[in-house]
Design a protein around this motif. Structure first.
Motif, PDB file in Angstrom:
ATOM      1  N   PHE A 105       0.916  -1.228   0.098  1.00  0.00           N
ATOM      2  CA  PHE A 105      -0.149  -0.057  -0.026  1.00  0.00           C
ATOM      3  C   PHE A 105       0.960   1.195  -0.023  1.00  0.00           C
ATOM      4  O   PHE A 105       2.028   1.119   0.183  1.00  0.00           O
ATOM      5  CB  PHE A 105      -0.972   0.041   1.025  1.00  0.00           C
ATOM      6  CG  PHE A 105      -1.967  -1.055   1.240  1.00  0.00           C
ATOM      7  CD1 PHE A 105      -3.036  -0.768   0.885  1.00  0.00           C
ATOM      8  CD2 PHE A 105      -1.639  -2.460   1.368  1.00  0.00           C
ATOM      9  CE1 PHE A 105      -4.117  -2.017   0.685  1.00  0.00           C
ATOM     10  CE2 PHE A 105      -2.767  -3.387   1.362  1.00  0.00           C
ATOM     11  CZ  PHE A 105      -3.761  -2.980   1.004  1.00  0.00           C
ATOM     12  N   ALA A 106       0.067   2.333  -0.312  1.00  0.00           N
ATOM     13  CA  ALA A 106       0.945   3.638  -0.353  1.00  0.00           C
ATOM     14  C   ALA A 106       1.308   4.131  -1.560  1.00  0.00           C
ATOM     15  O   ALA A 106       1.950   3.377  -2.338  1.00  0.00           O
ATOM     16  CB  ALA A 106       2.211   3.796   0.556  1.00  0.00           C
ATOM     17  N   PHE A 145      14.176   4.754   6.910  1.00  0.00           N
ATOM     18  CA  PHE A 145      14.193   4.208   5.555  1.00  0.00           C
ATOM     19  C   PHE A 145      14.497   5.042   4.325  1.00  0.00           C
ATOM     20  O   PHE A 145      15.454   4.845   3.587  1.00  0.00           O
ATOM     21  CB  PHE A 145      12.711   3.687   5.362  1.00  0.00           C
ATOM     22  CG  PHE A 145      12.426   3.183   3.827  1.00  0.00           C
ATOM     23  CD1 PHE A 145      13.303   1.984   3.117  1.00  0.00           C
ATOM     24  CD2 PHE A 145      11.706   3.625   3.018  1.00  0.00           C
ATOM     25  CE1 PHE A 145      13.212   1.833   1.912  1.00  0.00           C
ATOM     26  CE2 PHE A 145      11.436   3.405   1.744  1.00  0.00           C
ATOM     27  CZ  PHE A 145      12.034   2.367   1.118  1.00  0.00           C
ATOM     28  N   PHE A 146      14.050   6.181   4.114  1.00  0.00           N
ATOM     29  CA  PHE A 146      14.321   6.933   3.190  1.00  0.00           C
ATOM     30  C   PHE A 146      15.678   7.753   3.066  1.00  0.00           C
ATOM     31  O   PHE A 146      16.209   8.074   2.061  1.00  0.00           O
ATOM     32  CB  PHE A 146      13.375   8.362   3.163  1.00  0.00           C
ATOM     33  CG  PHE A 146      11.993   7.988   2.610  1.00  0.00           C
ATOM     34  CD1 PHE A 146      11.818   7.992   1.082  1.00  0.00           C
ATOM     35  CD2 PHE A 146      10.559   7.567   3.245  1.00  0.00           C
ATOM     36  CE1 PHE A 146      10.539   7.647   0.550  1.00  0.00           C
ATOM     37  CE2 PHE A 146       9.533   7.227   2.626  1.00  0.00           C
ATOM     38  CZ  PHE A 146       9.549   7.395   1.341  1.00  0.00           C
ATOM     39  N   MET A 147      16.065   7.957   4.196  1.00  0.00           N
ATOM     40  CA  MET A 147      17.706   8.511   4.540  1.00  0.00           C
ATOM     41  C   MET A 147      18.713   7.470   4.191  1.00  0.00           C
ATOM     42  O   MET A 147      19.684   7.663   4.122  1.00  0.00           O
ATOM     43  CB  MET A 147      17.800   9.300   5.744  1.00  0.00           C
ATOM     44  CG  MET A 147      16.786  10.303   5.793  1.00  0.00           C
ATOM     45  SD  MET A 147      16.768  11.641   4.626  1.00  0.00           S
ATOM     46  CE  MET A 147      15.396  12.384   4.812  1.00  0.00           C
ATOM     47  N   SER A 148      18.208   6.089   4.387  1.00  0.00           N
ATOM     48  CA  SER A 148      19.302   4.788   4.372  1.00  0.00           C
ATOM     49  C   SER A 148      19.112   4.187   2.954  1.00  0.00           C
ATOM     50  O   SER A 148      19.838   3.194   2.626  1.00  0.00           O
ATOM     51  CB  SER A 148      19.257   4.070   5.451  1.00  0.00           C
ATOM     52  OG  SER A 148      17.889   3.510   5.767  1.00  0.00           O
ATOM     53  N   LEU A 149      18.064   4.434   2.159  1.00  0.00           N
ATOM     54  CA  LEU A 149      17.911   3.858   0.921  1.00  0.00           C
ATOM     55  C   LEU A 149      19.225   3.814   0.120  1.00  0.00           C
ATOM     56  O   LEU A 149      19.744   4.854  -0.123  1.00  0.00           O
ATOM     57  CB  LEU A 149      16.693   4.390   0.336  1.00  0.00           C
ATOM     58  CG  LEU A 149      16.398   3.658  -1.063  1.00  0.00           C
ATOM     59  CD1 LEU A 149      14.718   3.694  -1.092  1.00  0.00           C
ATOM     60  CD2 LEU A 149      16.868   4.159  -2.237  1.00  0.00           C
ATOM     61  N   PHE A 219       7.346   6.482  -5.158  1.00  0.00           N
ATOM     62  CA  PHE A 219       7.181   5.442  -6.026  1.00  0.00           C
ATOM     63  C   PHE A 219       8.290   4.405  -5.896  1.00  0.00           C
ATOM     64  O   PHE A 219       8.362   3.352  -5.866  1.00  0.00           O
ATOM     65  CB  PHE A 219       6.847   5.765  -7.361  1.00  0.00           C
ATOM     66  CG  PHE A 219       6.672   4.632  -8.464  1.00  0.00           C
ATOM     67  CD1 PHE A 219       5.625   4.051  -8.576  1.00  0.00           C
ATOM     68  CD2 PHE A 219       7.810   4.486  -9.280  1.00  0.00           C
ATOM     69  CE1 PHE A 219       5.463   3.014  -9.717  1.00  0.00           C
ATOM     70  CE2 PHE A 219       7.609   3.421 -10.172  1.00  0.00           C
ATOM     71  CZ  PHE A 219       6.474   2.843 -10.545  1.00  0.00           C
ATOM     72  N   PHE A 220       9.367   5.366  -5.777  1.00  0.00           N
ATOM     73  CA  PHE A 220      10.712   4.410  -5.669  1.00  0.00           C
ATOM     74  C   PHE A 220      10.653   3.597  -4.551  1.00  0.00           C
ATOM     75  O   PHE A 220      11.355   2.443  -4.705  1.00  0.00           O
ATOM     76  CB  PHE A 220      12.123   5.200  -6.098  1.00  0.00           C
ATOM     77  CG  PHE A 220      12.053   5.832  -7.508  1.00  0.00           C
ATOM     78  CD1 PHE A 220      11.750   5.143  -8.576  1.00  0.00           C
ATOM     79  CD2 PHE A 220      12.673   6.856  -7.493  1.00  0.00           C
ATOM     80  CE1 PHE A 220      11.983   5.859  -9.702  1.00  0.00           C
ATOM     81  CE2 PHE A 220      12.931   7.631  -8.840  1.00  0.00           C
ATOM     82  CZ  PHE A 220      12.499   6.910  -9.861  1.00  0.00           C
ATOM     83  N   ALA A 221      10.114   3.971  -3.531  1.00  0.00           N
ATOM     84  CA  ALA A 221      10.213   3.319  -2.257  1.00  0.00           C
ATOM     85  C   ALA A 221       9.401   1.955  -2.299  1.00  0.00           C
ATOM     86  O   ALA A 221       9.944   1.012  -1.830  1.00  0.00           O
ATOM     87  CB  ALA A 221       9.604   4.012  -1.106  1.00  0.00           C
ATOM     88  N   ASN A 222       8.281   2.169  -3.028  1.00  0.00           N
ATOM     89  CA  ASN A 222       7.449   0.702  -3.410  1.00  0.00           C
ATOM     90  C   ASN A 222       8.506  -0.235  -4.046  1.00  0.00           C
ATOM     91  O   ASN A 222       8.245  -1.322  -4.016  1.00  0.00           O
ATOM     92  CB  ASN A 222       6.495   1.111  -4.093  1.00  0.00           C
ATOM     93  CG  ASN A 222       5.252   1.291  -2.852  1.00  0.00           C
ATOM     94  OD1 ASN A 222       5.197   1.082  -1.661  1.00  0.00           O
ATOM     95  ND2 ASN A 222       4.071   1.981  -3.377  1.00  0.00           N
ATOM     96  N   ASP A 246       7.347   1.722   4.558  1.00  0.00           N
ATOM     97  CA  ASP A 246       8.402   0.773   5.455  1.00  0.00           C
ATOM     98  C   ASP A 246       7.981   0.205   6.691  1.00  0.00           C
ATOM     99  O   ASP A 246       8.717  -0.329   7.297  1.00  0.00           O
ATOM    100  CB  ASP A 246       9.542   1.666   5.758  1.00  0.00           C
ATOM    101  CG  ASP A 246       9.106   2.693   6.649  1.00  0.00           C
ATOM    102  OD1 ASP A 246       8.133   3.473   6.636  1.00  0.00           O
ATOM    103  OD2 ASP A 246      10.148   2.950   7.502  1.00  0.00           O
ATOM    104  N   ASP A 247       6.664   0.273   6.992  1.00  0.00           N
ATOM    105  CA  ASP A 247       5.916  -0.377   8.105  1.00  0.00           C
ATOM    106  C   ASP A 247       5.079  -1.551   7.629  1.00  0.00           C
ATOM    107  O   ASP A 247       4.433  -1.440   6.478  1.00  0.00           O
ATOM    108  CB  ASP A 247       4.842   0.568   8.658  1.00  0.00           C
ATOM    109  CG  ASP A 247       5.734   1.522   9.376  1.00  0.00           C
ATOM    110  OD1 ASP A 247       6.741   1.478   9.864  1.00  0.00           O
ATOM    111  OD2 ASP A 247       5.046   2.819   9.668  1.00  0.00           O
TER     112      ASP A 247
END
Length: 514
Positions: A105-106, A145-149, A219-222, A246-247
């Motif tokens: 989701f998201a 998550f976003f800072m360590s991707l 989008f890239f996170a997914n 990331d949850d």
């Protein structure tokens, strides 16, 4: 625009125009959106030329700090870059959407927080056999998550599917761009010191992190965590699985199996995706699972306490702004734009911005609480904060603005009708009288048949006697709303806005106030 200019179909003028329309949704009044729209033709032509020739480079954006629910950096790209983000999202979504898990989701159509909570509740109900067996939940989340991707890993995940596409150089350039170095701070420096160092973009290395706030980042996170979804569902065989960014939550009747799955997930994320993860204690689903702002249980949802506290804190701020001015004796009250009004009375200042903020806050949290079993909680919050009743009203179980916002009107009569909407204070039995400033005069709207109020001519009463007019109406037992006039035009009439609401005070109220 001449379609012959298009040298590449993926960044044609028609496609860029569509992306610009999507980017402008709900942003028409923003200065950067207005500036882009004024020169939209030239902007789109320039973007099409840069994208087709491969010379496009992201411009320096802005960075600021949000304080709730925690201090974090948010990056806002330049408006023309946001148009490119929409362009790339529309290009990549049809390619990767079929490859994503249904449990993800998201940033997907029809898959927001409410859908995620509903999916988790549905899986709880099914896997527990409608509450017949004991089911356990394991909640995990990626650390920072976003800072360590790791951006090189993201590029390798994208390359097999779009590496041969003409847009690939632009996609890779956008991912590798150092947003932290070029962003311009637009908030007080002191707020940046409140952000922990490891939560700042670029703090973990030049190849780490994506800016929070960009459409492409979500989008890239997914895409980045899609291998995790398939690993949990296919390799580990966990049937109960839901992820929101990331949850993520795993459900299973066996505590031992969940503990083993946690160890394997930690190893997988560290080895394959270069991420660290933390797990919360395994607990029975009957105790509730904290997920996307709700406490999820098989039969119902409850809002998180933190969400309720934030809601009440914002309402308390509005309460402080809406405290009425009380004059319990015969003394006077001098007000800007109106002059002196003799007491006793209760005066509430009407501010359109505060009214709209109150509506937006209530609507936002109402939408969240409406999905939970919180009917009594919503009613209790409404009663606890009587100050917002001056800005909002309950109609048929729904909360809306008490006062109409200023809008262009075709005629003076239409403007009076709009300003008269909802001006009665809560609990008032007597009808509220509307007094308007019309040039140098004060005019009563629809005063016929009211005690002590005489219907005036178009000219009305001289404005310097408006305070005396208000006092006469209050003595007759009627609340009074006063609309002030401004110099600019709003449609075919001068702009007028509600500024004050006066209420008469009976003997009991005077004694209480004294």
């Amino acid at each position: 625009m001449d379609e012959a200019v298009d040298t590449n179909s993926w960044c044609s003028l028609r496609v860029l125009q569509k992306a610009a329309r999507e980017c402008a949704r709900r942003k028409h009044a923003r200065p950067d959106a207005i500036a882009f729209r004024v020169q939209e033709g030239e902007e789109i032509l320039a973007l099409a030329d840069r994208l087709a020739s491969g010379t496009y480079v992201p411009e320096p954006g802005r960075v600021f700090v949000t304080e709730r629910p925690k201090y974090r950096e948010v990056h806002a790209a330049a408006y023309r870059d946001r148009v490119v983000h929409h362009l790339l999202h529309d290009l990549l979504e049809p390619i990767f959407e079929p490859r994503m898990s249904e449990a993800t989701f998201a940033c997907r159509k029809g898959k927001g927080t409410h859908a995620a909570a509903g999916r988790l509740q549905e899986r709880m109900w099914d896997l527990s056999r409608h509450g017949g067996i004991r089911l356990y939940a394991l909640s995990m989340d990626v650390v920072n998550f976003f800072m360590s991707l790791y951006r090189p890993t993201l590029i390798e995940l994208l390359r097999p599917h779009v590496g041969n596409h003409p847009a690939w150089p632009t996609i890779e350039r956008l991912i590798r761009h150092d947003h932290a170095r070029t962003a311009r701070p637009v908030c007080p420096r002191g707020l940046f010191r409140m952000v922990p160092p490891h939560k700042r973009l670029g703090a973990l290395g030049p190849d780490r992190g994506l800016p929070i706030g960009n459409l492409t980042s979500q989008f890239f996170a997914n895409v980045y965590l899609s291998p995790l979804d398939h690993f949990v569902q296919r390799t580990l065989g966990i049937r109960g699985y839901v992820r929101y960014v990331d949850d993520f939550v795993l459900l299973d009747p066996s505590q031992e199996r969940l503990a083993e799955a946690a160890e394997q997930i930690v190893a997988f994320l560290c080895e394959k995706l270069s991420l660290a993860v933390r797990a919360r204690p395994i607990r029975a689903v009957s105790q509730g699972v904290d997920f996307v702002g709700y406490i999820v249980r098989p039969r119902y949802l409850l809002p998180r306490r933190r969400v309720v506290r934030q809601f009440e804190a914002k309402l308390a701020e509005l309460d402080a702004k809406s405290v009425p001015i009380v004059v319990p004796h015969a003394g006077g009250l001098r007000l800007p734009g109106l002059g002196r009004v003799a007491g006793p009375l209760r005066c509430t200042r009407i501010d359109e911005a505060t009214c709209e903020r109150a509506r937006a806050i209530w609507a936002s949290y109402e939408g969240h609480l409406a999905k939970a079993s919180a009917w009594r909680l919503r009613a209790r919050i409404w009663r606890r904060h009587p100050g917002i009743h001056g800005y909002l009203r309950r109609t048929g179980g729904r909360i809306g603005r008490r006062f109409a916002l200023v809008r262009p009107c075709d005629s003076f009569r239409a403007q009076v009708a709009r300003l008269s909407t909802g001006i009665a204070p809560g609990g008032a039995r007597a009808r509220t009288v509307l007094v308007l400033k019309v040039g140098r005069f004060a005019q009563v709207a629809g005063g016929r048949g009211r005690p002590g109020v005489r219907r005036g001519r178009r000219s009305g009463v001289l404005w310097r006697f408006a305070g005396s007019l208000v006092r006469r109406i209050l003595d007759a037992g009627h609340p009074v709303a006063v609309a002030l006039e401004q110099s600019e035009w709003c449609g075919n009439v001068k702009r007028r806005h509600l500024a004050y609401l006066f209420e008469p005070m009976d003997a009991e109220t005077k004694e209480e106030e004294l």
